[in-house]
Design a protein around this motif. Structure first.
Motif, PDB file in Angstrom:
ATOM      1  N   LEU A   1       1.527   7.640   6.712  1.00  0.00           N
ATOM      2  CA  LEU A   1       1.382   9.058   6.393  1.00  0.00           C
ATOM      3  C   LEU A   1       1.657   9.316   4.915  1.00  0.00           C
ATOM      4  O   LEU A   1       1.900   8.391   4.143  1.00  0.00           O
ATOM      5  N   ALA A   2       1.624  10.601   4.551  1.00  0.00           N
ATOM      6  CA  ALA A   2       1.847  11.017   3.161  1.00  0.00           C
ATOM      7  C   ALA A   2       3.165  10.475   2.630  1.00  0.00           C
ATOM      8  O   ALA A   2       4.187  10.491   3.321  1.00  0.00           O
ATOM      9  N   ASN A   3       3.127   9.963   1.400  1.00  0.00           N
ATOM     10  CA  ASN A   3       4.307   9.495   0.663  1.00  0.00           C
ATOM     11  C   ASN A   3       5.036   8.334   1.333  1.00  0.00           C
ATOM     12  O   ASN A   3       6.229   8.139   1.107  1.00  0.00           O
ATOM     13  N   GLU A   4       4.321   7.545   2.125  1.00  0.00           N
ATOM     14  CA  GLU A   4       4.891   6.356   2.737  1.00  0.00           C
ATOM     15  C   GLU A   4       4.253   5.112   2.127  1.00  0.00           C
ATOM     16  O   GLU A   4       3.154   5.167   1.574  1.00  0.00           O
ATOM     17  N   SER A   5       4.955   3.983   2.248  1.00  0.00           N
ATOM     18  CA  SER A   5       4.448   2.703   1.764  1.00  0.00           C
ATOM     19  C   SER A   5       4.630   1.646   2.837  1.00  0.00           C
ATOM     20  O   SER A   5       5.483   1.778   3.710  1.00  0.00           O
ATOM     21  N   ILE A   6       3.836   0.598   2.748  1.00  0.00           N
ATOM     22  CA  ILE A   6       3.999  -0.557   3.615  1.00  0.00           C
ATOM     23  C   ILE A   6       3.752  -1.815   2.800  1.00  0.00           C
ATOM     24  O   ILE A   6       2.868  -1.838   1.927  1.00  0.00           O
TER      25      ILE A   6
ATOM     26  N   LEU B   1       0.864  -1.185   0.000  1.00  0.00           N
ATOM     27  CA  LEU B   1       0.000   0.000   0.000  1.00  0.00           C
ATOM     28  C   LEU B   1       0.894   1.227   0.000  1.00  0.00           C
ATOM     29  O   LEU B   1       1.763   1.369   0.863  1.00  0.00           O
ATOM     30  N   SER B   2       0.681   2.114  -0.969  1.00  0.00           N
ATOM     31  CA  SER B   2       1.467   3.341  -1.082  1.00  0.00           C
ATOM     32  C   SER B   2       0.543   4.546  -1.006  1.00  0.00           C
ATOM     33  O   SER B   2      -0.407   4.659  -1.783  1.00  0.00           O
ATOM     34  N   ALA B   3       0.833   5.425  -0.050  1.00  0.00           N
ATOM     35  CA  ALA B   3       0.066   6.666   0.087  1.00  0.00           C
ATOM     36  C   ALA B   3       0.727   7.746  -0.766  1.00  0.00           C
ATOM     37  O   ALA B   3       1.951   7.835  -0.822  1.00  0.00           O
ATOM     38  N   TYR B   4      -0.100   8.554  -1.452  1.00  0.00           N
ATOM     39  CA  TYR B   4       0.424   9.679  -2.208  1.00  0.00           C
ATOM     40  C   TYR B   4       0.518  10.880  -1.265  1.00  0.00           C
ATOM     41  O   TYR B   4       0.626  10.709  -0.057  1.00  0.00           O
ATOM     42  N   ASP B   5       0.453  12.068  -1.804  1.00  0.00           N
ATOM     43  CA  ASP B   5       0.593  13.266  -0.975  1.00  0.00           C
ATOM     44  C   ASP B   5      -0.717  13.573  -0.243  1.00  0.00           C
ATOM     45  O   ASP B   5      -1.522  14.405  -0.672  1.00  0.00           O
TER      46      ASP B   5
ATOM     47  N   GLY C   1       8.325  -1.088   5.831  1.00  0.00           N
ATOM     48  CA  GLY C   1       7.918   0.210   5.296  1.00  0.00           C
ATOM     49  C   GLY C   1       7.584   1.215   6.367  1.00  0.00           C
ATOM     50  O   GLY C   1       8.145   1.190   7.466  1.00  0.00           O
ATOM     51  N   GLY C   2       6.630   2.094   6.059  1.00  0.00           N
ATOM     52  CA  GLY C   2       6.327   3.237   6.909  1.00  0.00           C
ATOM     53  C   GLY C   2       5.597   2.934   8.200  1.00  0.00           C
ATOM     54  O   GLY C   2       5.502   3.792   9.075  1.00  0.00           O
ATOM     55  N   VAL C   3       5.046   1.729   8.349  1.00  0.00           N
ATOM     56  CA  VAL C   3       4.340   1.341   9.572  1.00  0.00           C
ATOM     57  C   VAL C   3       5.016   0.089  10.119  1.00  0.00           C
ATOM     58  O   VAL C   3       5.309  -0.843   9.368  1.00  0.00           O
ATOM     59  N   THR C   4       5.262   0.064  11.421  1.00  0.00           N
ATOM     60  CA  THR C   4       5.997  -1.068  11.991  1.00  0.00           C
ATOM     61  C   THR C   4       5.089  -2.187  12.486  1.00  0.00           C
ATOM     62  O   THR C   4       5.538  -3.308  12.677  1.00  0.00           O
ATOM     63  N   SER C   5       3.801  -1.896  12.719  1.00  0.00           N
ATOM     64  CA  SER C   5       2.884  -2.954  13.163  1.00  0.00           C
ATOM     65  C   SER C   5       1.653  -2.983  12.268  1.00  0.00           C
ATOM     66  O   SER C   5       1.210  -1.950  11.767  1.00  0.00           O
TER      67      SER C   5
END
Length: 199
Positions: A125-130, A56-60, A94-98
């Motif tokens: 959050l913005a521009n992060e992926s998991i 899952l990739s969040a944009y801006d 990625g951007g989330v650890t759990s």
């Protein structure tokens, strides 16, 4: 003729075991009041049997919603129905650890389970992926039919939070590993044909 039959059988076997990745983008309002001006995330899903890999990739989100916006969860519809207790989560990066699985939790009912992305300040959050893997303990093949993304941290004017469906689904294409399997199979079949021609 025997060679042609062998070739067709080999290709059919390779195609049947190959995994495909479908990529969906999200931005169509499902529940809530605020629809952003453009898609805000993409979800890539691939599987081999009952083992699914998600990215899952969040944009801006800051520009499309507000600087406090984050993607909190993904509701999932499955066939047959799936309980969160029968899902094992692994390989989170990625951007989330759990990341956990919980029952229900989607808008309007009818959702089997949800993936909860982080806890507290551990947010996507913005521009992060998991990326993560979900293994389903089921006697039958599990098919994931639909997804809805929950965006939280919106302003009062935006309705505090909202759920969104995919707006675009790209045609699944073979992943690189699958293409490699097909090429290896073709090389084997042609090698066998050459060997048989010399006998």
């Amino acid at each position: 003729m025997r060679f042609l039959n062998s070739l067709i059988f080999s290709l059919a076997m390779l195609v049947s075991v190959s995994s495909h990745a479908a990529v969906e983008t999200y931005g169509e309002l499902l529940s809530g009041t605020y629809e952003p001006g453009a898609d805000f995330a993409s979800l890539s899903v691939s599987n081999t049997g009952n083992v699914y890999t998600f990215t899952l990739s969040a944009y801006d989100l800051n520009a499309l919603f507000t600087n406090k916006a984050f993607i909190g969860s993904i509701a999932v519809k499955a066939t047959p129905d799936v309980s969160a207790g029968n899902i094992t989560i692994s390989n989170i990066s990625g951007g989330v650890t759990s990341l956990t699985a919980g029952n229900g939790g989607g808008p309007g009912g009818g959702w089997d389970f949800r993936f909860v992305l982080g806890q507290g300040q551990d947010r996507l959050l913005a521009n992060e992926s998991i990326t993560w893997t979900a293994t389903f303990a089921s006697a039958s093949q599990v098919t994931l039919d639909d997804y809805a993304l929950h965006v939280q941290g919106l302003t009062k004017a935006q309705g505090d939070s909202a759920w969104y469906l995919n707006s675009i689904v790209t045609t699944p294409v073979p992943e690189p590993a699958s293409s490699g399997m097909v090429l290896a199979g073709l090389a084997f079949v042609f090698g066998m044909r050459k060997r048989l021609a010399h006998v």
